[in-house]
Write a protein that holds these residues in place. Structure first.
Motif, short mmCIF file in Angstrom:
data_model
loop_
_atom_site.label_atom_id
_atom_site.label_comp_id
_atom_site.label_asym_id
_atom_site.label_seq_id
_atom_site.Cartn_x
_atom_site.Cartn_y
_atom_site.Cartn_z
N TYR A 67 0.83 -1.20 0.00
CA TYR A 67 0.00 0.00 0.00
C TYR A 67 0.87 1.26 0.00
O TYR A 67 0.54 2.25 -0.66
CB TYR A 67 -0.94 -0.01 1.21
N ARG A 68 1.97 1.22 0.73
CA ARG A 68 2.87 2.38 0.77
C ARG A 68 3.48 2.67 -0.60
O ARG A 68 3.89 3.80 -0.88
CB ARG A 68 4.00 2.16 1.78
N ARG A 69 3.55 1.64 -1.46
CA ARG A 69 4.20 1.79 -2.76
C ARG A 69 3.21 2.05 -3.90
O ARG A 69 3.57 1.98 -5.07
CB ARG A 69 5.03 0.54 -3.06
N VAL A 70 1.96 2.35 -3.56
CA VAL A 70 0.97 2.65 -4.61
C VAL A 70 1.45 3.84 -5.44
O VAL A 70 1.82 4.89 -4.92
CB VAL A 70 -0.42 2.97 -3.99
N ALA A 71 1.43 3.65 -6.77
CA ALA A 71 1.87 4.71 -7.68
C ALA A 71 0.72 5.32 -8.46
O ALA A 71 0.81 6.47 -8.92
CB ALA A 71 2.91 4.16 -8.66
N VAL A 72 -0.37 4.55 -8.62
CA VAL A 72 -1.50 5.00 -9.43
C VAL A 72 -2.80 4.60 -8.75
O VAL A 72 -2.90 3.50 -8.18
CB VAL A 72 -1.46 4.38 -10.85
N VAL A 73 -3.78 5.48 -8.80
CA VAL A 73 -5.14 5.17 -8.36
C VAL A 73 -6.07 5.33 -9.56
O VAL A 73 -5.97 6.32 -10.29
CB VAL A 73 -5.60 6.10 -7.22
N ALA A 74 -6.95 4.35 -9.77
CA ALA A 74 -7.93 4.43 -10.86
C ALA A 74 -9.27 3.92 -10.38
O ALA A 74 -9.35 3.12 -9.44
CB ALA A 74 -7.46 3.64 -12.08
N PHE A 75 -10.34 4.35 -11.04
CA PHE A 75 -11.69 4.12 -10.55
C PHE A 75 -12.57 3.36 -11.53
O PHE A 75 -12.42 3.45 -12.74
CB PHE A 75 -12.38 5.47 -10.28
N SER A 76 -13.51 2.62 -10.95
CA SER A 76 -14.70 2.12 -11.63
C SER A 76 -15.88 2.57 -10.77
O SER A 76 -15.73 2.73 -9.56
CB SER A 76 -14.67 0.60 -11.73
#
Length: 481
Positions: A67-76
């Motif tokens: 989780y600390r390394r999340v680089a991108v967030v995308a949605f549905s």
């Protein structure tokens, strides 16, 4: 690259962590829907953000390092649900859901239904977003005047995450307020009525921005995370299942849906279908039913049985539900009928039947409407791509295969909306990946010949009963046949 996807559904918000090999962790937080009047369906818009935060914190607790390394967030996200917000993104009233059918009179004012559908891709019914916004303009005029924004759950989530207010082409295309030929521009009529309360429209793969300082603190994300607009649930599910014109996507969630991708800018789809923009290209031809999981949820409420108990009992009931037929039209008879005055019914129910037969009849009733939609939307179907929470739950896959008389394909991740959001994120980042990589096929259920034969007999009875029920409700309005 670690990707966080957030799927803002009707009954739950789901957050998922992905790496290059596929899904690593998935969490969900339930949402509450209220029905203050018959035909009304509402949610507290504050829950949309709170559920998102809760689902993300579950992921952080389960997979802290990733989780600390999340680089991108995308949605549905679900489409056609909206609320009014002020400039500080505070809700000015309840959210009105896609399944809400209060706007009967306003739907008539949308004009000729055939012309409206040809221009916008949307069926001009009481559940149409354009009709419900017109209802709000009439009955919540003070709130609308005070509103700065008209936003969907995904729109407000992105705004709170990045400080940027946008919607995307797939969501806009299901409002009835954009033309199929100009998916990134609100119509002149919509702008005249709602002015700049409608947000700018971007493509799903647009990088909207990065988290605000408040979002960084609340969601424990890095300030450099790229936030991608993402797309509507059906567009994401079509992408996440690898659906095609010979392999339609069939989802079981709060409702059921049959969708196929279409590359033509103006496909000659039957009137049974609605048209919306695809997540990465083309259009989606879709037929949305009235209820699926929500119908079983209703039965949970009236019987006191748990969801699992109902499914176990339904699995033990032979095909045909001991003579019980169900028409789970809790939000009016949607695809393939489009008769809002027809509502949920059981036919053949006796005192000798119980929750098991009723649950089996509901599942079969959904399957019969799915089969009718498949025949109209994708007549060349050779297989069906199952998705949604019910895709791995007996007896739905077996029933779907038997009723549709086609093999049903199951992929590793049943939450195809999240898979689609993952693929939209990949497109935004230039990553070359497809559904077969991140969501491989794990099973194919072939229809048993004796089951197909049994359901052909039950389908004939169901067709006759449906025609009678629709006639009682004011006459069948099934188009495209």
């Amino acid at each position: 690259m670690i990707i966080l996807t957030i799927d803002l559904g009707t009954s739950a918000t789901k957050a998922a962590l992905w790496d290059e090999s596929g899904l690593v962790a998935l969490s969900r937080t339930s949402l509450t829907t209220t029905h203050p009047r018959p035909g009304w369906a509402e949610q507290n818009p504050d829950e949309w953000w709170n559920a998102l935060v809760d689902a993300c914190m579950q992921l952080r607790d389960e997979a802290a390092d990733m989780y600390r390394r999340v680089a991108v967030v995308a949605f549905s996200a679900a489409r056609e649900t909206f609320a009014l917000f002020d400039a500080r993104l505070q809700a000015l009233g309840p959210g009105i859901l896609w399944s809400d059918t209060r706007a009967t009179e306003e739907a008539r004012a949308l004009g000729d239904p055939v012309e409206f559908r040809a221009r916008t891709g949307v069926v001009a019914g009481a559940g149409a977003c354009a009709a419900k916004l017109a209802w709000a303009a009439q009955h919540r005029a003070q709130d609308l005047r005070a509103a700065r924004w008209i936003l969907t759950p995904k729109d407000v989530a992105i705004a709170r995450l990045t400080g940027e207010v946008v919607t995307d082409t797939t969501l806009a295309s299901r409002t009835g307020l954009v033309a199929l030929t100009s998916p990134d521009v609100w119509t002149a009529e919509a702008r005249a009525i709602y002015a700049d309360r409608l947000p700018p429209i971007v493509t799903p793969s647009t990088v909207v921005g990065t988290p605000t300082a408040a979002a960084v603190k609340q969601l424990a994300l890095a300030p450099t995370v790229a936030v991608v607009a993402g797309a509507g649930d059906r567009a994401c599910e079509v992408l996440g299942t690898g659906a095609s014109d010979v392999a339609p996507m069939v989802s079981w969630g709060t409702t059921a849906n049959v969708s196929v991708p279409h590359s033509d800018a103006a496909p000659r789809a039957p009137q049974v279908a609605q048209l919306s923009q695809g997540a990465l290209s083309g259009l989606v031809v879709e037929a949305g039913l009235s209820a699926a999981g929500a119908a079983l949820g209703w039965l949970v409420g009236v019987t006191g049985w748990t969801h699992d108990q109902l499914l176990d009992a339904a699995s033990a009931v032979p095909p045909g539900a001991a003579g019980v037929l169900s028409f789970p039209w809790f939000a009016g008879a949607r695809a393939p009928w489009w008769q809002p005055g027809a509502h949920a019914s059981f036919v053949g129910l006796t005192s000798g039947h119980g929750p098991g037969e009723m649950a089996r009849a509901i599942i079969e009733g959904v399957a019969f409407d799915v089969a009718r939609c498949v025949e109209l939307v994708a007549p060349a179907t050779i297989r069906i791509m199952l998705t949604g929470g019910g895709a791995a739950l007996d007896p739905w896959p077996t029933v779907a295969a038997g009723v549709c008389a086609r093999p049903v394909v199951r992929r590793a991740v049943t939450e195809a909306g999240s898979v689609g959001a993952r693929l939209v994120a990949a497109a935004a980042c230039g990553e070359d990946v497809d559904a077969d990589v991140v969501n491989p096929v794990v099973g194919i259920d072939e229809p048993a010949p004796e089951l197909v034969a049994a359901y052909q007999e039950v389908r004939a009875r169901a067709d006759g009963a449906a025609a009678a029920l629709l006639e009682l409700a004011g006459g069948p309005e099934r188009a495209g046949t």
